[in-house]
Design a protein around this motif. Structure first.
Motif, PDB file in Angstrom:
ATOM      1  N   PHE A  79       0.865  -1.182   0.000  1.00  9.89           N
ATOM      2  CA  PHE A  79       0.000   0.000   0.000  1.00  9.89           C
ATOM      3  C   PHE A  79       0.897   1.226   0.000  1.00  9.89           C
ATOM      4  O   PHE A  79       1.838   1.304   0.789  1.00  9.89           O
ATOM      5  CB  PHE A  79      -0.896   0.012   1.243  1.00  9.89           C
ATOM      6  CG  PHE A  79      -1.890  -1.109   1.265  1.00  9.89           C
ATOM      7  CD1 PHE A  79      -3.097  -0.991   0.602  1.00  9.89           C
ATOM      8  CD2 PHE A  79      -1.602  -2.292   1.934  1.00  9.89           C
ATOM      9  CE1 PHE A  79      -4.018  -2.029   0.602  1.00  9.89           C
ATOM     10  CE2 PHE A  79      -2.517  -3.342   1.937  1.00  9.89           C
ATOM     11  CZ  PHE A  79      -3.725  -3.209   1.271  1.00  9.89           C
ATOM     12  N   CYS A 120      -6.303   0.801  -6.087  1.00  7.03           N
ATOM     13  CA  CYS A 120      -7.401   1.644  -5.619  1.00  7.03           C
ATOM     14  C   CYS A 120      -6.826   3.032  -5.427  1.00  7.03           C
ATOM     15  O   CYS A 120      -5.681   3.169  -4.999  1.00  7.03           O
ATOM     16  CB  CYS A 120      -7.944   1.111  -4.295  1.00  7.03           C
ATOM     17  SG  CYS A 120      -9.377   2.035  -3.708  1.00  7.03           S
ATOM     18  N   PHE A 200     -14.332  -1.938  10.530  1.00  6.12           N
ATOM     19  CA  PHE A 200     -13.045  -2.548  10.876  1.00  6.12           C
ATOM     20  C   PHE A 200     -11.864  -1.989  10.071  1.00  6.12           C
ATOM     21  O   PHE A 200     -10.743  -2.418  10.249  1.00  6.12           O
ATOM     22  CB  PHE A 200     -13.115  -4.070  10.693  1.00  6.12           C
ATOM     23  CG  PHE A 200     -13.923  -4.762  11.755  1.00  6.12           C
ATOM     24  CD1 PHE A 200     -13.384  -5.006  13.014  1.00  6.12           C
ATOM     25  CD2 PHE A 200     -15.227  -5.160  11.519  1.00  6.12           C
ATOM     26  CE1 PHE A 200     -14.119  -5.638  14.006  1.00  6.12           C
ATOM     27  CE2 PHE A 200     -15.981  -5.795  12.496  1.00  6.12           C
ATOM     28  CZ  PHE A 200     -15.428  -6.039  13.751  1.00  6.12           C
ATOM     29  N   TYR A 201     -12.130  -1.072   9.133  1.00  3.86           N
ATOM     30  CA  TYR A 201     -11.024  -0.479   8.363  1.00  3.86           C
ATOM     31  C   TYR A 201     -10.423   0.748   9.052  1.00  3.86           C
ATOM     32  O   TYR A 201      -9.496   1.371   8.521  1.00  3.86           O
ATOM     33  CB  TYR A 201     -11.474  -0.049   6.949  1.00  3.86           C
ATOM     34  CG  TYR A 201     -12.136  -1.130   6.136  1.00  3.86           C
ATOM     35  CD1 TYR A 201     -11.775  -2.461   6.271  1.00  3.86           C
ATOM     36  CD2 TYR A 201     -13.134  -0.808   5.204  1.00  3.86           C
ATOM     37  CE1 TYR A 201     -12.400  -3.449   5.522  1.00  3.86           C
ATOM     38  CE2 TYR A 201     -13.757  -1.788   4.439  1.00  3.86           C
ATOM     39  CZ  TYR A 201     -13.394  -3.106   4.610  1.00  3.86           C
ATOM     40  OH  TYR A 201     -14.010  -4.077   3.864  1.00  3.86           O
ATOM     41  N   PHE A 204      -6.575   1.219   9.414  1.00  3.73           N
ATOM     42  CA  PHE A 204      -5.936   1.321   8.087  1.00  3.73           C
ATOM     43  C   PHE A 204      -6.032   2.751   7.574  1.00  3.73           C
ATOM     44  O   PHE A 204      -5.092   3.284   6.989  1.00  3.73           O
ATOM     45  CB  PHE A 204      -6.618   0.377   7.095  1.00  3.73           C
ATOM     46  CG  PHE A 204      -6.125   0.502   5.669  1.00  3.73           C
ATOM     47  CD1 PHE A 204      -5.138  -0.345   5.185  1.00  3.73           C
ATOM     48  CD2 PHE A 204      -6.656   1.462   4.805  1.00  3.73           C
ATOM     49  CE1 PHE A 204      -4.688  -0.238   3.870  1.00  3.73           C
ATOM     50  CE2 PHE A 204      -6.208   1.576   3.498  1.00  3.73           C
ATOM     51  CZ  PHE A 204      -5.224   0.723   3.025  1.00  3.73           C
ATOM     52  N   ARG A 205      -7.186   3.360   7.793  1.00  2.00           N
ATOM     53  CA  ARG A 205      -7.364   4.714   7.271  1.00  2.00           C
ATOM     54  C   ARG A 205      -6.466   5.700   7.997  1.00  2.00           C
ATOM     55  O   ARG A 205      -6.050   6.703   7.425  1.00  2.00           O
ATOM     56  CB  ARG A 205      -8.844   5.101   7.322  1.00  2.00           C
ATOM     57  CG  ARG A 205      -9.638   4.244   6.320  1.00  2.00           C
ATOM     58  CD  ARG A 205     -11.104   4.570   6.269  1.00  2.00           C
ATOM     59  NE  ARG A 205     -11.806   3.567   5.444  1.00  2.00           N
ATOM     60  CZ  ARG A 205     -13.117   3.457   5.341  1.00  2.00           C
ATOM     61  NH1 ARG A 205     -13.900   4.295   6.023  1.00  2.00           N
ATOM     62  NH2 ARG A 205     -13.650   2.538   4.581  1.00  2.00           N
ATOM     63  N   GLN A 221     -19.032   0.007  -1.518  1.00  4.35           N
ATOM     64  CA  GLN A 221     -18.733  -1.223  -0.786  1.00  4.35           C
ATOM     65  C   GLN A 221     -20.043  -1.895  -0.349  1.00  4.35           C
ATOM     66  O   GLN A 221     -21.094  -1.267  -0.295  1.00  4.35           O
ATOM     67  CB  GLN A 221     -17.848  -0.898   0.427  1.00  4.35           C
ATOM     68  CG  GLN A 221     -16.500  -0.302  -0.004  1.00  4.35           C
ATOM     69  CD  GLN A 221     -15.574   0.017   1.155  1.00  4.35           C
ATOM     70  OE1 GLN A 221     -15.992   0.025   2.303  1.00  4.35           O
ATOM     71  NE2 GLN A 221     -14.323   0.310   0.841  1.00  4.35           N
ATOM     72  N   LYS A 248     -13.614  -9.672   2.361  1.00  7.06           N
ATOM     73  CA  LYS A 248     -12.999  -8.708   3.282  1.00  7.06           C
ATOM     74  C   LYS A 248     -14.088  -7.912   3.988  1.00  7.06           C
ATOM     75  O   LYS A 248     -15.019  -7.451   3.324  1.00  7.06           O
ATOM     76  CB  LYS A 248     -12.123  -7.767   2.468  1.00  7.06           C
ATOM     77  CG  LYS A 248     -11.457  -6.677   3.267  1.00  7.06           C
ATOM     78  CD  LYS A 248     -10.763  -5.716   2.349  1.00  7.06           C
ATOM     79  CE  LYS A 248     -10.211  -4.575   3.163  1.00  7.06           C
ATOM     80  NZ  LYS A 248      -9.661  -3.526   2.345  1.00  7.06           N
ATOM     81  N   TYR A 271      -9.196 -11.226   3.854  1.00  7.73           N
ATOM     82  CA  TYR A 271      -8.375 -10.151   4.418  1.00  7.73           C
ATOM     83  C   TYR A 271      -8.796  -9.909   5.856  1.00  7.73           C
ATOM     84  O   TYR A 271      -9.877  -9.402   6.127  1.00  7.73           O
ATOM     85  CB  TYR A 271      -8.574  -8.865   3.597  1.00  7.73           C
ATOM     86  CG  TYR A 271      -7.503  -7.806   3.776  1.00  7.73           C
ATOM     87  CD1 TYR A 271      -6.862  -7.589   4.989  1.00  7.73           C
ATOM     88  CD2 TYR A 271      -7.125  -6.994   2.704  1.00  7.73           C
ATOM     89  CE1 TYR A 271      -5.882  -6.622   5.123  1.00  7.73           C
ATOM     90  CE2 TYR A 271      -6.143  -6.011   2.822  1.00  7.73           C
ATOM     91  CZ  TYR A 271      -5.528  -5.831   4.044  1.00  7.73           C
ATOM     92  OH  TYR A 271      -4.564  -4.858   4.189  1.00  7.73           O
ATOM     93  N   SER A 274      -7.339  -4.316   9.437  1.00  8.23           N
ATOM     94  CA  SER A 274      -6.670  -3.560  10.494  1.00  8.23           C
ATOM     95  C   SER A 274      -7.416  -3.563  11.822  1.00  8.23           C
ATOM     96  O   SER A 274      -6.818  -3.722  12.881  1.00  8.23           O
ATOM     97  CB  SER A 274      -6.442  -2.126  10.012  1.00  8.23           C
ATOM     98  OG  SER A 274      -7.680  -1.526   9.634  1.00  8.23           O
ATOM     99  N   TYR A 313      -1.967  -8.669   9.220  1.00 10.55           N
ATOM    100  CA  TYR A 313      -0.877  -7.903   9.828  1.00 10.55           C
ATOM    101  C   TYR A 313      -0.113  -8.749  10.844  1.00 10.55           C
ATOM    102  O   TYR A 313       0.923  -8.333  11.345  1.00 10.55           O
ATOM    103  CB  TYR A 313      -1.447  -6.633  10.475  1.00 10.55           C
ATOM    104  CG  TYR A 313      -2.153  -5.774   9.447  1.00 10.55           C
ATOM    105  CD1 TYR A 313      -1.421  -4.931   8.606  1.00 10.55           C
ATOM    106  CD2 TYR A 313      -3.536  -5.852   9.257  1.00 10.55           C
ATOM    107  CE1 TYR A 313      -2.053  -4.190   7.627  1.00 10.55           C
ATOM    108  CE2 TYR A 313      -4.179  -5.109   8.283  1.00 10.55           C
ATOM    109  CZ  TYR A 313      -3.432  -4.277   7.474  1.00 10.55           C
ATOM    110  OH  TYR A 313      -4.062  -3.553   6.497  1.00 10.55           O
TER     111      TYR A 313
HETATM  112  C1  PBG Z   1      -8.755   0.555  -0.146  1.00 14.75           C
HETATM  113  C2  PBG Z   1      -8.430  -0.395   0.929  1.00 14.75           C
HETATM  114  C3  PBG Z   1      -8.825  -0.324   2.266  1.00 14.75           C
HETATM  115  C4  PBG Z   1      -8.275  -1.430   2.895  1.00 14.75           C
HETATM  116  C5  PBG Z   1      -7.551  -2.131   1.968  1.00 14.75           C
HETATM  117  N1  PBG Z   1      -7.679  -1.486   0.729  1.00 14.75           N
HETATM  118  C6  PBG Z   1      -9.545   0.713   3.006  1.00 14.75           C
HETATM  119  C7  PBG Z   1     -10.922   1.081   2.731  1.00 14.75           C
HETATM  120  O1  PBG Z   1     -11.673   0.476   1.965  1.00 14.75           O
HETATM  121  O2  PBG Z   1     -11.260   2.082   3.341  1.00 14.75           O
HETATM  122  C8  PBG Z   1      -8.468  -1.746   4.355  1.00 14.75           C
HETATM  123  C9  PBG Z   1      -7.526  -2.721   4.945  1.00 14.75           C
HETATM  124  C10 PBG Z   1      -7.536  -2.790   6.415  1.00 14.75           C
HETATM  125  O3  PBG Z   1      -8.378  -2.232   7.120  1.00 14.75           O
HETATM  126  O4  PBG Z   1      -6.625  -3.466   6.917  1.00 14.75           O
HETATM  127  N2  PBG Z   1      -7.602   0.959  -0.838  1.00 14.75           N
END
Ligand code: PBG
Length: 324
Positions: A79, A120, A200-201, A204-205, A221, A248, A271, A274, A313
């Motif tokens: 990423f 993405c 749950f993201y 990551f954000r 989504q 995911k 997946y 995070s 992770y």
């Molecule tokens: C989008 C993307 C996301 C994750 C992987 N690819 C974030 C989103 O959709 O907001 C999330 C992965 C994670 O939470 O570990 N590029």
């Protein structure tokens, strides 16, 4: 199946018997490690909500990849965190962008490491959405061209697998077509086929600084209430050319992983995102759970549900235990 003829405890008598009758076990072969790469030199910036995970500049990233490889983990997914963001996410498809350079360097230093790239634009757009924006609308078809360009630059840099995670309709077809027209017919597509709009993201954000600046991702989504729809997404992606399909997040969607596994003949990935990692870390820090034990139990449950590969992770941490 009645007692006392049948006694299930017979097959739980000792560790040897347990090993012989175990239906599912975890292996380092199952693991894929997500990594965050940023500009600069000597940068290793811990993500506060993901203890043990950092955004790294390329030099530091290579050190991590060396360890990942030595632990026997077959693949990483990259990423990128660019220095500049704009409305069209131009850095996402810059042939010399951060991920493109990372792919080149990782593949030249570790040719056997399978390198996957996330396709993405949300990490690269100033509005934080996964598609082009017009007013409050996220444009589908106009985004496909950017995603295709992005995937092509990744493939040209040497990525083994491109993984579209944007959830625009038709992106697998568009990417496959572009890859084939540019002599990348052997590049694998792993599609985030059933990707849910998930809380749950969150961590990551923070890591990718990619929270949408307005609205949310619910128009692209999937709705967490839907299960049949995941099969439509998955079948369509396979028809469009996906080699591997992904569900995911993982832990709250084990039923979806199971259903997809039963319905398709291509490999299924999951997946473990995070927030799943952060929850375990936070509880373990307080000694509320045994972190190692629940980590392995969660990963095993994802495999038992039907995933052949797990993006996590915990990859290195789990591999150390599995190798011991
Ligand atoms: C989008 C993307 C996301 C994750 C992987 N690819 C974030 C989103 O959709 O907001 C999330 C992965 C994670 O939470 O570990 N590029």
């Amino acid at each position: 199946m009645s007692f006392p003829i049948h006694r299930y405890r017979r097959l739980r008598a000792n560790a040897g018997i347990l090993r012989m009758v175990r239906e599912t076990s975890l292996s380092t072969d199952d693991l894929i490690e997500p990594m965050f790469v940023c500009e600069g030199k000597g940068v290793r910036q811990e993500i506060s909500s993901m203890p043990g995970i950092a955004r790294c500049s390329l030099d530091e990233l290579l050190k991590d990849v060396r360890e990942t490889q030595s632990l026997g983990i077959p693949a990483i997914i990259l990423f990128g965190i660019p220095d500049k963001k704009d409305s069209r996410g131009s850095e996402a498809y810059n042939p010399d962008g951060i991920v493109q350079r990372a792919v080149r360097e990782v593949k030249s230093a570790f040719p056997d490491m399978v390198v996957i790239t996330d396709v993405c634009i949300d990490e690269y757009t100033d509005h934080g959405h996964c598609g082009l924006v017009e007013g409050n609308k996220i444009l589908n078809d106009a985004t496909l061209e950017l995603l295709s360009k992005m995937a092509e630059t990744h493939a040209r840099a040497g990525a083994d697998i491109v993984a579209p995670s944007d959830m625009m309709d038709g992106r697998v077809q568009a990417i496959r077509k572009t890859l084939d027209e540019t002599s990348h017919e052997d590049t694998i597509i792993l599609s985030y086929a059933a990707k849910y709009a998930s809380g749950f993201y969150g961590p990551f954000r923070e890591a990718a600084d990619s929270s949408p600046k307005f609205g949310d991702r619910c128009s692209y989504q999937m709705d967490p209430g839907n299960s049949d729809e995941s099969l439509r997404e998955v079948f369509q992606d396979i028809e469009e050319g996906a080699d591997i399909v992904m569900v995911k997040p993982a832990l709250s969607y084990l039923d979806i992983i199971r259903r997809v596994r039963q319905e398709v003949q291509v490999p299924v990935a999951a997946y473990s995102v995070s927030g799943e990692y952060a929850m375990v870390k936070a509880a373990a820090e307080r000694d509320w759970v045994d972190g190692e034990r629940v980590m392995l139990e969660i990963l095993l449950s994802i495999k038992r549900a039907g995933a052949q590969m797990i993006l996590t992770y915990f990859a290195r941490e789990a591999a150390k235990i599995l190798n011991a």
